[in-house]
Design a protein around this motif. Structure first.
Motif, PDB file in Angstrom:
ATOM      1  N   ALA A  73       1.388 -17.919   2.267  1.00 17.20           N
ATOM      2  CA  ALA A  73       1.537 -17.195   3.668  1.00 17.20           C
ATOM      3  C   ALA A  73       2.113 -16.076   3.435  1.00 17.20           C
ATOM      4  N   VAL A  74       3.465 -16.448   3.315  1.00 12.48           N
ATOM      5  CA  VAL A  74       4.485 -15.362   3.200  1.00 12.48           C
ATOM      6  C   VAL A  74       4.146 -14.392   2.199  1.00 12.48           C
ATOM      7  N   ARG A  75       3.854 -14.588   1.154  1.00  9.88           N
ATOM      8  CA  ARG A  75       3.240 -13.601   0.105  1.00  9.88           C
ATOM      9  C   ARG A  75       2.059 -12.755   0.448  1.00  9.88           C
ATOM     10  N   PHE A  76       1.023 -13.174   1.143  1.00  8.11           N
ATOM     11  CA  PHE A  76      -0.001 -12.444   1.729  1.00  8.11           C
ATOM     12  C   PHE A  76       0.610 -11.608   2.817  1.00  8.11           C
ATOM     13  N   CYS A  77       1.561 -11.982   3.655  1.00 11.36           N
ATOM     14  CA  CYS A  77       1.879 -10.904   4.975  1.00 11.36           C
ATOM     15  C   CYS A  77       2.724  -9.997   3.966  1.00 11.36           C
ATOM     16  N   ASN A  78       3.435 -10.147   2.899  1.00  9.44           N
ATOM     17  CA  ASN A  78       4.039  -8.881   2.257  1.00  9.44           C
ATOM     18  C   ASN A  78       2.943  -7.935   1.774  1.00  9.44           C
ATOM     19  N   ALA A  79       1.959  -8.733   1.174  1.00  9.89           N
ATOM     20  CA  ALA A  79       0.565  -7.901   0.362  1.00  9.89           C
ATOM     21  C   ALA A  79      -0.029  -7.043   1.464  1.00  9.89           C
ATOM     22  N   LEU A  80      -0.156  -7.542   2.697  1.00  5.75           N
ATOM     23  CA  LEU A  80      -1.008  -6.922   3.639  1.00  5.75           C
ATOM     24  C   LEU A  80      -0.230  -5.670   4.157  1.00  5.75           C
ATOM     25  N   SER A  81       1.135  -5.904   4.123  1.00  8.34           N
ATOM     26  CA  SER A  81       2.045  -4.811   4.730  1.00  8.34           C
ATOM     27  C   SER A  81       1.971  -3.722   3.684  1.00  8.34           C
ATOM     28  N   ALA A  82       2.022  -3.974   2.374  1.00  2.33           N
ATOM     29  CA  ALA A  82       1.953  -2.931   1.622  1.00  2.33           C
ATOM     30  C   ALA A  82       0.644  -2.281   1.460  1.00  2.33           C
ATOM     31  N   ARG A  83      -0.443  -3.065   1.592  1.00  2.00           N
ATOM     32  CA  ARG A  83      -1.908  -2.243   1.646  1.00  2.00           C
ATOM     33  C   ARG A  83      -1.683  -1.341   2.822  1.00  2.00           C
ATOM     34  N   GLY A  85       0.872   0.252   4.427  1.00  2.00           N
ATOM     35  CA  GLY A  85       2.016   1.231   4.380  1.00  2.00           C
ATOM     36  C   GLY A  85       2.910   0.750   5.236  1.00  2.00           C
ATOM     37  N   LEU A  86       3.324  -0.551   5.367  1.00  5.75           N
ATOM     38  CA  LEU A  86       4.041  -1.106   6.499  1.00  5.75           C
ATOM     39  C   LEU A  86       5.495  -1.453   5.504  1.00  5.75           C
ATOM     40  N   VAL A  87       6.545  -1.648   6.344  1.00  4.21           N
ATOM     41  CA  VAL A  87       7.831  -2.277   5.513  1.00  4.21           C
ATOM     42  C   VAL A  87       7.504  -3.897   5.498  1.00  4.21           C
ATOM     43  N   PRO A  88       7.748  -4.502   4.429  1.00  2.00           N
ATOM     44  CA  PRO A  88       7.263  -5.872   4.257  1.00  2.00           C
ATOM     45  C   PRO A  88       8.493  -6.776   4.931  1.00  2.00           C
ATOM     46  N   ALA A  89       8.097  -7.607   5.601  1.00  2.00           N
ATOM     47  CA  ALA A  89       9.046  -8.205   6.449  1.00  2.00           C
ATOM     48  C   ALA A  89       9.883  -9.298   5.680  1.00  2.00           C
ATOM     49  N   TYR A  90       9.437  -9.604   4.592  1.00  2.00           N
ATOM     50  CA  TYR A  90      10.286 -10.750   3.828  1.00  2.00           C
ATOM     51  C   TYR A  90      10.675 -10.370   2.425  1.00  2.00           C
ATOM     52  N   ARG A  91      11.848 -10.715   2.335  1.00  2.00           N
ATOM     53  CA  ARG A  91      12.679 -10.831   0.865  1.00  2.00           C
ATOM     54  C   ARG A  91      12.360 -11.899   0.243  1.00  2.00           C
ATOM     55  N   ILE A  92      11.748 -11.999  -0.874  1.00  2.00           N
ATOM     56  CA  ILE A  92      11.538 -13.191  -1.409  1.00  2.00           C
ATOM     57  C   ILE A  92      12.432 -13.475  -2.785  1.00  2.00           C
ATOM     58  N   PRO A  93      12.974 -14.564  -3.061  1.00  2.00           N
ATOM     59  CA  PRO A  93      13.672 -14.869  -4.112  1.00  2.00           C
ATOM     60  C   PRO A  93      12.725 -14.844  -5.339  1.00  2.00           C
TER      61      PRO A  93
END
Length: 231
Positions: A73-83, A85-93
């Motif tokens: 779910a976290v990865r999806f949120c970042n991918a949707l943000s990138a799609r 044009g938004l700043v991703p909410a998560y920094r993932i290790p």
């Protein structure tokens, strides 16, 4: 409440909500700022369009995506943000949110405008939609649960929404939230909310909290996305 044009997100005003935990018999009040919440869980169709993956066992694009971990779910949120044009909410290790320390190591950038998981306070505030009862309407009208689901998943938006226009806040699939459940006792276990298609009526209430390890993938767990709004 108002719909944010074109993206199925509902703007939710700031407020306060009292959370409770039956296990510890504890209650606490949390303030929430303005945010937007998707009017339904993420569908299998949207998940596949964004990630190229089709997890879970159910077939149907308008079904909630299921069989997704907290890390998925976290990865999806970042991918949707990138799609979008938004700043991703998560920094993932580097080892990912499902790695040995990944769930603990994932950081939420609270200044980012991208998609994210709701906090459980945001989730309950939105679920209640100004009500104080256990549910925002008669259960059979608002939720797919064990008593009316035929013990299967159903398409999103098939039951009556709450007063703020949010569908499936109860029933159909449990929804991952950002929060740790009780780190002193359960470590990296994350909060799930809302009840699912196989749950008895007592689990489909606004206050019910469930916990699971962030690597869990099961057929009654999905998620919906949120965004922080200015102000």
């Amino acid at each position: 409440m108002e719909t944010i044009a074109g993206d199925g997100m509902i703007a939710v005003r700031r407020g306060r909500v009292t959370l409770s935990d039956r296990r510890t018999e504890r209650a606490w009040t949390v303030g929430v700022g303005p945010y937007a919440l998707a009017d339904a869980p993420v569908t299998a169709e949207l998940y596949e369009r964004v990630t190229g993956e089709r997890p879970g066992t159910a077939h149907g694009g308008r079904l909630p995506v299921e069989g997704v971990s907290w890390g998925d779910a976290v990865r999806f949120c970042n991918a949707l943000s990138a799609r979008d044009g938004l700043v991703p909410a998560y920094r993932i290790p580097a080892d990912g949110p499902d790695g040995a320390d990944g769930a603990e190591g994932t950081v939420w950038d609270r200044d980012a405008d991208g998609y994210r998981l709701p906090t459980e306070a945001e989730w309950e505030h939105a679920c209640r939609a100004g009500t104080t009862e256990a549910r925002y309407g008669p259960l059979d009208d608002i939720a797919w649960h064990r008593g009316n689901s035929g013990e299967r998943l159903h398409e999103v938006r098939g039951r009556r929404p709450n007063a703020w226009g949010l569908h499936d806040m109860l029933g159909n699939v449990w929804e991952w939230c950002w929060d740790l459940y009780d780190p002193e006792v359960y470590g990296t276990y994350r909060v799930l909310r809302g009840g699912g298609w196989f749950d008895e009526h007592w689990s489909c209430r606004a206050s019910v909290r469930r916990r699971s390890h962030p690597t869990l993938r099961i057929d009654d767990v999905g998620f919906r996305v949120a965004r922080t709004l200015p102000g």
